[in-house]
Design a protein around this motif. Structure first.
Motif, PDB file in Angstrom:
ATOM      1  N   ALA A 111       0.799  -1.223   0.000  1.00  0.00           N
ATOM      2  CA  ALA A 111       0.000   0.000   0.000  1.00  0.00           C
ATOM      3  C   ALA A 111       0.832   1.274   0.000  1.00  0.00           C
ATOM      4  O   ALA A 111       0.277   2.372   0.081  1.00  0.00           O
ATOM      5  N   GLU A 112       2.138   1.182  -0.095  1.00  0.00           N
ATOM      6  CA  GLU A 112       2.983   2.376  -0.103  1.00  0.00           C
ATOM      7  C   GLU A 112       2.964   2.989  -1.498  1.00  0.00           C
ATOM      8  O   GLU A 112       3.020   2.282  -2.491  1.00  0.00           O
ATOM      9  N   GLY A 113       2.879   4.286  -1.592  1.00  0.00           N
ATOM     10  CA  GLY A 113       2.889   4.956  -2.889  1.00  0.00           C
ATOM     11  C   GLY A 113       1.476   5.283  -3.369  1.00  0.00           C
ATOM     12  O   GLY A 113       0.477   4.917  -2.762  1.00  0.00           O
ATOM     13  N   PRO A 153      -4.826  -7.427  -0.468  1.00  0.00           N
ATOM     14  CA  PRO A 153      -3.599  -7.818   0.242  1.00  0.00           C
ATOM     15  C   PRO A 153      -3.795  -9.178   0.932  1.00  0.00           C
ATOM     16  O   PRO A 153      -4.902  -9.523   1.346  1.00  0.00           O
ATOM     17  N   ILE A 154      -2.729  -9.938   1.042  1.00  0.00           N
ATOM     18  CA  ILE A 154      -2.802 -11.213   1.749  1.00  0.00           C
ATOM     19  C   ILE A 154      -2.332 -11.072   3.191  1.00  0.00           C
ATOM     20  O   ILE A 154      -2.440 -12.004   3.976  1.00  0.00           O
ATOM     21  N   SER A 155      -1.811  -9.899   3.528  1.00  0.00           N
ATOM     22  CA  SER A 155      -1.341  -9.620   4.878  1.00  0.00           C
ATOM     23  C   SER A 155      -1.561  -8.137   5.163  1.00  0.00           C
ATOM     24  O   SER A 155      -1.831  -7.353   4.248  1.00  0.00           O
ATOM     25  N   SER A 156      -1.411  -7.773   6.408  1.00  0.00           N
ATOM     26  CA  SER A 156      -1.625  -6.380   6.807  1.00  0.00           C
ATOM     27  C   SER A 156      -0.511  -5.482   6.266  1.00  0.00           C
ATOM     28  O   SER A 156       0.667  -5.847   6.300  1.00  0.00           O
ATOM     29  N   LEU A 165       5.025  -9.385   2.075  1.00  0.00           N
ATOM     30  CA  LEU A 165       4.203 -10.477   1.539  1.00  0.00           C
ATOM     31  C   LEU A 165       3.237  -9.992   0.462  1.00  0.00           C
ATOM     32  O   LEU A 165       2.871 -10.760  -0.442  1.00  0.00           O
ATOM     33  N   ASN A 166       2.822  -8.739   0.542  1.00  0.00           N
ATOM     34  CA  ASN A 166       1.887  -8.190  -0.445  1.00  0.00           C
ATOM     35  C   ASN A 166       2.565  -7.833  -1.765  1.00  0.00           C
ATOM     36  O   ASN A 166       1.892  -7.676  -2.774  1.00  0.00           O
ATOM     37  N   ARG A 167       3.882  -7.701  -1.781  1.00  0.00           N
ATOM     38  CA  ARG A 167       4.630  -7.452  -3.025  1.00  0.00           C
ATOM     39  C   ARG A 167       4.848  -8.787  -3.715  1.00  0.00           C
ATOM     40  O   ARG A 167       5.839  -9.461  -3.498  1.00  0.00           O
ATOM     41  N   ARG A 168       3.904  -9.168  -4.574  1.00  0.00           N
ATOM     42  CA  ARG A 168       3.925 -10.529  -5.093  1.00  0.00           C
ATOM     43  C   ARG A 168       3.298 -10.615  -6.472  1.00  0.00           C
ATOM     44  O   ARG A 168       2.654  -9.686  -6.934  1.00  0.00           O
ATOM     45  N   THR A 169       3.489 -11.773  -7.089  1.00  0.00           N
ATOM     46  CA  THR A 169       2.753 -12.151  -8.298  1.00  0.00           C
ATOM     47  C   THR A 169       2.227 -13.559  -8.068  1.00  0.00           C
ATOM     48  O   THR A 169       2.965 -14.438  -7.621  1.00  0.00           O
TER      49      THR A 169
END
Length: 175
Positions: A111-113, A153-156, A165-169
């Motif tokens: 969620a950054e940016g 997101p899969i995590s907070s 963990l949210n930076r994913r493919t």
């Protein structure tokens, strides 16, 4: 001492001369003796065993396992983490078992940016995975790219571990 040297030198020359003379090829004077021909009995025909009918082996085709982990990325980047390479290699192996299967590459970001930047970053991450697969020999037409930005997101996103963990493919089978 000088006498010993002269004697040894003379002996060496004499030995050399004898050696070279004895190495010359000599002509064969003896006529070859003909070898007697033995009568050979006719071969006994043996019964050949009847051929055994071939049994068709059933080839067991292993079903692909598309239950793969998420591919992770560095912060604010579409550079793959080193830990993701074994996951990608396993994915390539499984995808080559079912070449006709189509896949969706879902890219995500933390969620950054700004939302626009996160959407662009998520598409770039999915394209980075697609490029890896194409370099491994898979067809580009097999993959559809979808960017989700910071949605789902899969995590907070409150902690760094959760954002990582949210930076994913994610790789999904296209239905």
């Amino acid at each position: 001492m000088n006498l010993n040297r002269n004697f040894l030198f003379t002996a060496l020359v004499a030995l050399s001369t004898l050696t070279f003379y004895s190495c010359k090829t000599k002509k064969l004077i003896v006529k070859p003796v003909p070898v007697p021909v033995e009568e050979v009995a006719p071969p006994v025909k043996e019964k050949k065993p009847e051929p055994v009918p071939e049994q068709k082996e059933e080839t067991v085709v292993e079903k692909p396992n598309f239950n793969l982990d998420n591919i992770q990325f560095e912060f604010n980047s579409f550079v793959l983490k080193t830990a993701s390479f074994p996951i990608l290699d396993k994915a390539v192996t499984e995808m080559k078992k079912a070449l006709e299967t189509k896949f969706i590459l879902n890219g995500y970001s933390s969620a950054e940016g700004t939302p626009e930047h996160n959407m662009s970053l998520s598409v770039d991450r999915a394209n980075a995975v697609k490029t890896y697969f194409m370099n491994a020999g898979l067809k580009a037409s097999t993959f559809t790219i979808v960017g989700h930005g910071d949605k789902d997101p899969i995590s907070s996103n409150a902690t760094e571990e959760g954002r990582a963990l949210n930076r994913r493919t994610e790789i999904k089978i296209q239905k």
